[in-house]
Scaffold this active site. Structure first.
Site, PDB file in Angstrom:
ATOM      1  CG  HIS A  19      -8.575   2.630  -8.367  1.00  0.00           C
ATOM      2  ND1 HIS A  19      -9.217   3.793  -8.023  1.00  0.00           N
ATOM      3  CD2 HIS A  19      -7.649   2.421  -7.419  1.00  0.00           C
ATOM      4  CE1 HIS A  19      -8.693   4.262  -6.914  1.00  0.00           C
ATOM      5  NE2 HIS A  19      -7.733   3.445  -6.515  1.00  0.00           N
ATOM      6  CG  PHE A  20      -3.314   0.353 -10.758  1.00  0.00           C
ATOM      7  CD1 PHE A  20      -2.286   0.564 -11.660  1.00  0.00           C
ATOM      8  CD2 PHE A  20      -3.837  -0.928 -10.657  1.00  0.00           C
ATOM      9  CE1 PHE A  20      -1.816  -0.453 -12.461  1.00  0.00           C
ATOM     10  CE2 PHE A  20      -3.374  -1.952 -11.456  1.00  0.00           C
ATOM     11  CZ  PHE A  20      -2.360  -1.713 -12.367  1.00  0.00           C
ATOM     12  CG  HIS A  21      -3.476   1.922 -15.899  1.00  0.00           C
ATOM     13  ND1 HIS A  21      -3.528   0.648 -15.418  1.00  0.00           N
ATOM     14  CD2 HIS A  21      -2.436   1.922 -16.798  1.00  0.00           C
ATOM     15  CE1 HIS A  21      -2.584  -0.088 -15.992  1.00  0.00           C
ATOM     16  NE2 HIS A  21      -1.898   0.661 -16.824  1.00  0.00           N
TER      17      HIS A  21
ATOM     18  NE  ARG B  23      -5.039  -6.847 -11.419  1.00  0.00           N
ATOM     19  CZ  ARG B  23      -4.305  -6.240 -10.466  1.00  0.00           C
ATOM     20  NH1 ARG B  23      -4.710  -6.297  -9.199  1.00  0.00           N
ATOM     21  NH2 ARG B  23      -3.213  -5.601 -10.747  1.00  0.00           N
ATOM     22  NE  ARG B  24      -1.807  -8.880 -12.053  1.00  0.00           N
ATOM     23  CZ  ARG B  24      -1.141  -9.017 -10.921  1.00  0.00           C
ATOM     24  NH1 ARG B  24      -1.359 -10.048 -10.147  1.00  0.00           N
ATOM     25  NH2 ARG B  24      -0.245  -8.131 -10.558  1.00  0.00           N
TER      26      ARG B  24
ATOM     27  CG  HIS C  85      -1.907   1.267   0.893  1.00  0.00           C
ATOM     28  ND1 HIS C  85      -2.831   1.306  -0.106  1.00  0.00           N
ATOM     29  CD2 HIS C  85      -1.900   2.490   1.430  1.00  0.00           C
ATOM     30  CE1 HIS C  85      -3.370   2.503  -0.166  1.00  0.00           C
ATOM     31  NE2 HIS C  85      -2.828   3.245   0.752  1.00  0.00           N
TER      32      HIS C  85
ATOM     33  CE1 TYR D 203      -1.552   8.104  -0.229  1.00  0.00           C
ATOM     34  CE2 TYR D 203      -1.420   5.842   0.549  1.00  0.00           C
ATOM     35  CZ  TYR D 203      -2.174   6.939   0.201  1.00  0.00           C
ATOM     36  OH  TYR D 203      -3.537   6.884   0.264  1.00  0.00           O
TER      37      TYR D 203
HETATM   38  C1  HEM Z   1       0.582   3.816 -22.919  1.00  0.00           C
HETATM   39  C2  HEM Z   1      -0.116   3.800 -21.818  1.00  0.00           C
HETATM   40  C3  HEM Z   1      -0.491   2.534 -21.104  1.00  0.00           C
HETATM   41  C4  HEM Z   1      -1.183   1.456 -21.574  1.00  0.00           C
HETATM   42  C5  HEM Z   1      -1.809   1.274 -22.931  1.00  0.00           C
HETATM   43  C6  HEM Z   1      -1.236   0.492 -20.498  1.00  0.00           C
HETATM   44  C7  HEM Z   1      -1.831  -0.742 -20.585  1.00  0.00           C
HETATM   45  C8  HEM Z   1      -1.757  -1.724 -19.629  1.00  0.00           C
HETATM   46  C9  HEM Z   1      -2.376  -3.016 -19.720  1.00  0.00           C
HETATM   47  C10 HEM Z   1      -3.224  -3.524 -20.875  1.00  0.00           C
HETATM   48  C11 HEM Z   1      -2.068  -3.709 -18.590  1.00  0.00           C
HETATM   49  C12 HEM Z   1      -2.543  -5.099 -18.201  1.00  0.00           C
HETATM   50  C13 HEM Z   1      -3.761  -4.934 -17.367  1.00  0.00           C
HETATM   51  C14 HEM Z   1      -4.371  -6.169 -16.806  1.00  0.00           C
HETATM   52  O1  HEM Z   1      -4.955  -6.953 -17.551  1.00  0.00           O
HETATM   53  O2  HEM Z   1      -4.334  -6.356 -15.592  1.00  0.00           O
HETATM   54  C15 HEM Z   1      -1.260  -2.836 -17.789  1.00  0.00           C
HETATM   55  C16 HEM Z   1      -0.729  -3.167 -16.568  1.00  0.00           C
HETATM   56  C17 HEM Z   1      -0.016  -2.309 -15.765  1.00  0.00           C
HETATM   57  N1  HEM Z   1       0.213  -0.966 -15.994  1.00  0.00           N
HETATM   58 FE1  HEM Z   1      -0.165   0.009 -17.710  1.00  0.00          FE
HETATM   59  N2  HEM Z   1      -0.590   0.997 -19.410  1.00  0.00           N
HETATM   60  C18 HEM Z   1      -0.124   2.245 -19.750  1.00  0.00           C
HETATM   61  C19 HEM Z   1       0.572   3.123 -18.950  1.00  0.00           C
HETATM   62  C20 HEM Z   1       0.932   2.846 -17.654  1.00  0.00           C
HETATM   63  C21 HEM Z   1       1.578   3.784 -16.779  1.00  0.00           C
HETATM   64  C22 HEM Z   1       1.963   5.214 -17.129  1.00  0.00           C
HETATM   65  C23 HEM Z   1       1.750   3.151 -15.600  1.00  0.00           C
HETATM   66  C24 HEM Z   1       2.339   3.662 -14.343  1.00  0.00           C
HETATM   67  C25 HEM Z   1       3.255   4.544 -14.257  1.00  0.00           C
HETATM   68  C26 HEM Z   1       1.255   1.798 -15.744  1.00  0.00           C
HETATM   69  C27 HEM Z   1       1.326   0.839 -14.777  1.00  0.00           C
HETATM   70  C28 HEM Z   1       0.914  -0.464 -14.932  1.00  0.00           C
HETATM   71  C29 HEM Z   1       1.171  -1.521 -13.984  1.00  0.00           C
HETATM   72  C30 HEM Z   1       1.917  -1.387 -12.664  1.00  0.00           C
HETATM   73  C31 HEM Z   1       0.604  -2.690 -14.525  1.00  0.00           C
HETATM   74  C32 HEM Z   1       0.700  -4.075 -13.941  1.00  0.00           C
HETATM   75  C33 HEM Z   1      -0.631  -4.587 -13.557  1.00  0.00           C
HETATM   76  C34 HEM Z   1      -0.623  -6.014 -13.134  1.00  0.00           C
HETATM   77  O3  HEM Z   1       0.433  -6.687 -13.057  1.00  0.00           O
HETATM   78  O4  HEM Z   1      -1.717  -6.461 -12.850  1.00  0.00           O
HETATM   79  N3  HEM Z   1       0.750   1.643 -17.000  1.00  0.00           N
HETATM   80  N4  HEM Z   1      -1.083  -1.632 -18.431  1.00  0.00           N
HETATM   81 CU   LIG Z   2      -3.347  -0.304  -0.971  1.00  0.00          CU
END
Ligand code: HEM
Ligand SMILES: [Cu+2]
Ligand SMILES: [Cu+2]
Lengths: 540, 172
Positions: free
Chosen positions: A368-370, A431-432, A217, A221
């Site tokens: 939410h987190f995006h 998700r995922r 968590h 922050y």
């Molecule tokens: C070009 C822009 C972006 C696109 C198209 C994108 C797309 C995605 C997609 C499709 C996933 C998989 C989601 C799932 O099925 O759970 C993902 C995961 C993730 N994204 Fe992005 N994202 C973008 C930008 C960002 C940015 C700017 C951050 C943070 C600084 C970020 C952080 C994450 C993280 C931490 C995950 C891992 C989630 C997991 O393991 O469940 N993304 N993103």
């Molecule tokens: Cu948390």
């Protein structure tokens, strides 16, 4: 003063972050395309999960750590007007981080660490992945030490003076990060690394998840702190006004330090192995951590109002129009606050002990987190870069218009990407996932959103390319930047006397340790008191 | 409001007011949701019960021939299920509508999660521990159990069917 070589360290550090960011943004577009199933030729779960794992690690760990560290060094030297405490050590920490990243990159890119950025055992990655991630954290501890030392030295040299707010927040973040990153470090050192090397046969997954929640968590922050520090200390001046209240900024930073760590159980709401009473206590704590964010929202908006009125804005909303929206810092903060408000409502649902069940582990969470992290936090990273690049390079920003367009595109792209994700989550999508081979009746409701996310992803990728372009071209700009000094905002009411508790962090550090022991002590101890069965490693 | 304790940290009355509002807002939100959860007895799945995931086939409860729907003396149902890459076993279950159902689930390998879209049924399934969740399905129809925690490259293939049917004998 002597901050030219903290400028080098900061600049290089932040460049590493943004290069990681660009690579990850391109992967993001591949991911939304792959998931949609529109292009059968690129369909591949192995590639997809290698990509999502790398994207998550690059965005969540690499961009953030290097940006926080780079910004931290620059904030420390410019606000305290004092050189980096131990420069060789600072560079050493930087290289440890780089070594960690390179080490983790090999298994990530070769599909031997497709365990996602949360690396939940008993899925097993190559040991180099866990060791690399641990080195990245260990390298960042050097920065934590540097920040604490710099604040301490400054206070000794300026008895009775008030630590500048920017440094107060930076040091609070350093202490918070050190304490919160211990959880995942313990998991890596005592469980994952020896287990992946075959030195121990099994790990207790319940214990591993509990330790990970200790980090999970407050890490958000850690990412968010630079955004808040920029909003409190750079934005009011950029907007042409003053900071509404210096003290409340301190209070907010202290609350983040104290309240954000001992509440990680909201990540375990749906897990067995922790009793309901503990989850309930952590839920109450989770709501408390909304308070510093509400205070921040109020102080920042009030500061903007002061600026707008100083610039001649009249009436209930006239001050908004009077703000200098051509300033990237102001635009980024405005858009960031909008996304934070939207995300905040969603967060109330996630945090709720009972309502969480509706959205747990669905695409809602990713949305939410995006929205809050990739949206609010990262858009402030852009603003920080646009503000600091000219100061650090001595050249004027390559193009203010491109910078503004980039920020707006990021905002629009983020809404187009994440609003459909929220809907998908409510409509039951997990998700995922890399494809949707489920009951056609269910899947059919998801189709339109799968298309929207491709559009959002493309807009975001264009925006990411523009950011890197503007920053890179700034280095070669022939026009010199007129003023190299970082102008921190002055408070509306000058700070005359400040209670010692709001000028130091030792007391609060002790408090958070006590609070941590109370909320995590027994839940961790229980694994050693009951008979548990460990789990052997499984390949992906 | 003669002496505001926040005076020590903040001179501006407006800001003090807002801080009080924030504190009250957070407490009320936490309090209402907490009270609601307690009053309606809505708890997330939280039993602390261990099991050896590598020996499920030998266990009293989770051996292959013991899985499925069982009726308890009080008319409620217990469903025993195993989650293993990449499916939920037994793969098809049928339960009557408006009947309390307790699901007891164990993983035979890695971490999984399950939720049923359109209902509030959800839990993580953690190797080494037994997950228990109680719910009542209030609508008849065809539902799906979807795995919602990444469990390997076949994660999205992992789902099974749940039919909620009319009560036998029209609700007796
Ligand atoms: C070009 C822009 C972006 C696109 C198209 C994108 C797309 C995605 C997609 C499709 C996933 C998989 C989601 C799932 O099925 O759970 C993902 C995961 C993730 N994204 Fe992005 N994202 C973008 C930008 C960002 C940015 C700017 C951050 C943070 C600084 C970020 C952080 C994450 C993280 C931490 C995950 C891992 C989630 C997991 O393991 O469940 N993304 N993103
Ligand atoms: Cu948390
Ligand atoms: Cu699964």
């Amino acid at each position: 003063m002597d901050h030219t070589d903290s400028a080098r360290l900061s600049l290089i550090s932040m460049w590493v972050g943004f290069i990681a960011f660009l690579a990850a943004a391109i992967m993001g577009v591949y991911q939304v395309l792959e998931r949609s199933g529109l292009i059968p030729a690129i369909e591949s779960p192995a590639l997809y999960f290698a990509s999502v794992s790398t994207h998550g690690v690059l965005m969540g760990f690499v961009l953030t750590t290097f940006l926080v560290v780079g910004f931290g060094y620059y904030t420390a030297t410019t606000s305290l007007k004092q050189p980096v405490w131990n420069k060789p050590l600072a560079w050493f920490g930087f290289y440890i981080c780089i070594t960690g990243v390179l080490m983790a990159a090999v298994p990530l890119l070769t599909g031997q660490a497709s365990v996602l950025y949360t690396f939940y055992p008993p899925l097993k990655a190559h040991p180099a992945f866990y060791i690399g991630a641990t080195l990245l954290v260990a390298g960042s501890w050097v920065w934590c030490l540097e920040m604490v030392m710099m604040m301490t030295i400054w206070k000794r040299a300026h008895p009775g003076d008030t630590v500048p707010l920017a440094m107060y927040g930076t040091t609070a973040n350093a202490i918070m990060w050190f304490i919160t990153s211990l959880g995942v470090t313990l998991e890596a050192i005592f469980q994952l690394i020896p287990w992946s090397l075959g030195l121990i046969d099994t790990v207790d997954v319940g214990l591993a998840r509990t330790l990970f929640s200790w980090t999970l968590h407050a890490i958000v922050y850690f990412w968010l702190f630079p955004a808040y520090i920029a909003m409190y200390t750079l934005l009011p001046k950029a907007a042409g006004g003053k900071l509404f209240s210096d003290q409340m900024g301190r209070v907010a930073f202290i609350m983040l330090l104290v309240f954000s760590i001992p509440i990680g159980f909201h990540h375990l709401y749906m897990d067995p192995f922790q009793a309901a009473g503990w989850k309930f206590l952590h839920m109450i704590g989770t709501f408390m951590v909304a308070v510093p964010t509400l205070i921040t929202g109020f102080t920042i908006i009030a500061s903007l109002e002061v600026a707008g009125r100083l610039r001649g804005g009249k009436g209930l909303f006239g001050w908004i129009a009077a703000l200098p929206w051509s300033n990237p810092m102001v635009t980024a903060a405005g858009l960031g606050l909008l996304m934070l408000t939207l995300g905040g409502f969603g967060g109330m649902i996630n945090a709720s002990y009972s309502m969480n069940a509706m959205v747990h582990n669905t695409q809602w969470v990713t949305g939410h987190f995006h929205l809050i992290f990739a949206g609010t936090t990262v858009i402030m990273y852009f603003a920080i870069a646009y503000y600091l690049w000219p100061k650090m390079t001595g050249r004027r920003l390559y193009s203010n218009t491109l910078a503004l367009t980039q920020l707006w595109l990021w905002f629009i792209g983020m809404l187009v990407l994440t609003l459909p994700w929220h809907y998908l989550g409510i409509a039951g999508q997990p998700r995922r996932i890399s494809s949707t081979p489920y009951d056609p009746v269910l899947v059919q409701q998801w189709d339109a959103s799968e298309l929207a996310m491709i559009v959002g992803g493309l807009i975001l990728m264009i925006s990411a390319l523009m950011l890197v372009y503007v920053l890179a071209r700034t280095h070669g700009n022939s026009q010199q930047e007129a003023s190299l000094a970082v102008e921190y905002a002055e408070p509306l009411h000058p700070v005359l006397r400040i209670p010692p508790l709001l000028n130091g962090l030792a007391f609060w550090t002790v408090l958070v340790v006590v609070y941590m022991v109370a909320s995590y002590g027994y839940p961790i101890l229980q694994f050693f008191l009951m008979e548990t069965h460990g789990t052997v490693p499984w390949s992906i | 409001m003669s002496i505001d304790p926040l005076r020590h940290v903040c001179e501006d009355p407006l800001e003090r007011k807002w801080t009080w509002i924030s504190l009250i807002l957070a407490s009320v939100m936490g309090g209402v949701l907490g009270f609601y959860a307690l009053a309606s007895n809505l708890h997330p799945p939280s039993n602390v019960e261990t099991i050896d995931s590598s020996r499920l086939h030998l266990s009293e409860e989770f051996a292959e021939d013991k899985l499925g729907v069982k009726t308890n003396p009080d008319g409620s149902l217990t469903i025993t299920m195993v989650a293993a890459r990449y499916g939920f076993y037994p793969p098809r279950i049928e339960v009557p509508v408006d009947t309390p159902v307790t699901l007891r689930m164990a993983s035979a390998d890695v971490l999984h999660g399950v939720h049923v879209p359109g209902t509030n049924m959800t839990t993580m399934i953690v190797p080494g521990y037994i997950s228990e969740v109680t719910t009542t399905f209030t609508r008849t129809g065809e539902f799906s159990l979807l795995c919602n925690e990444y469990c390997g490259l076949g994660h999205d293939q992992m789902w099974s069917r749940l039919s909620v049917v009319e009560k036998p004998g029209g609700g007796g």
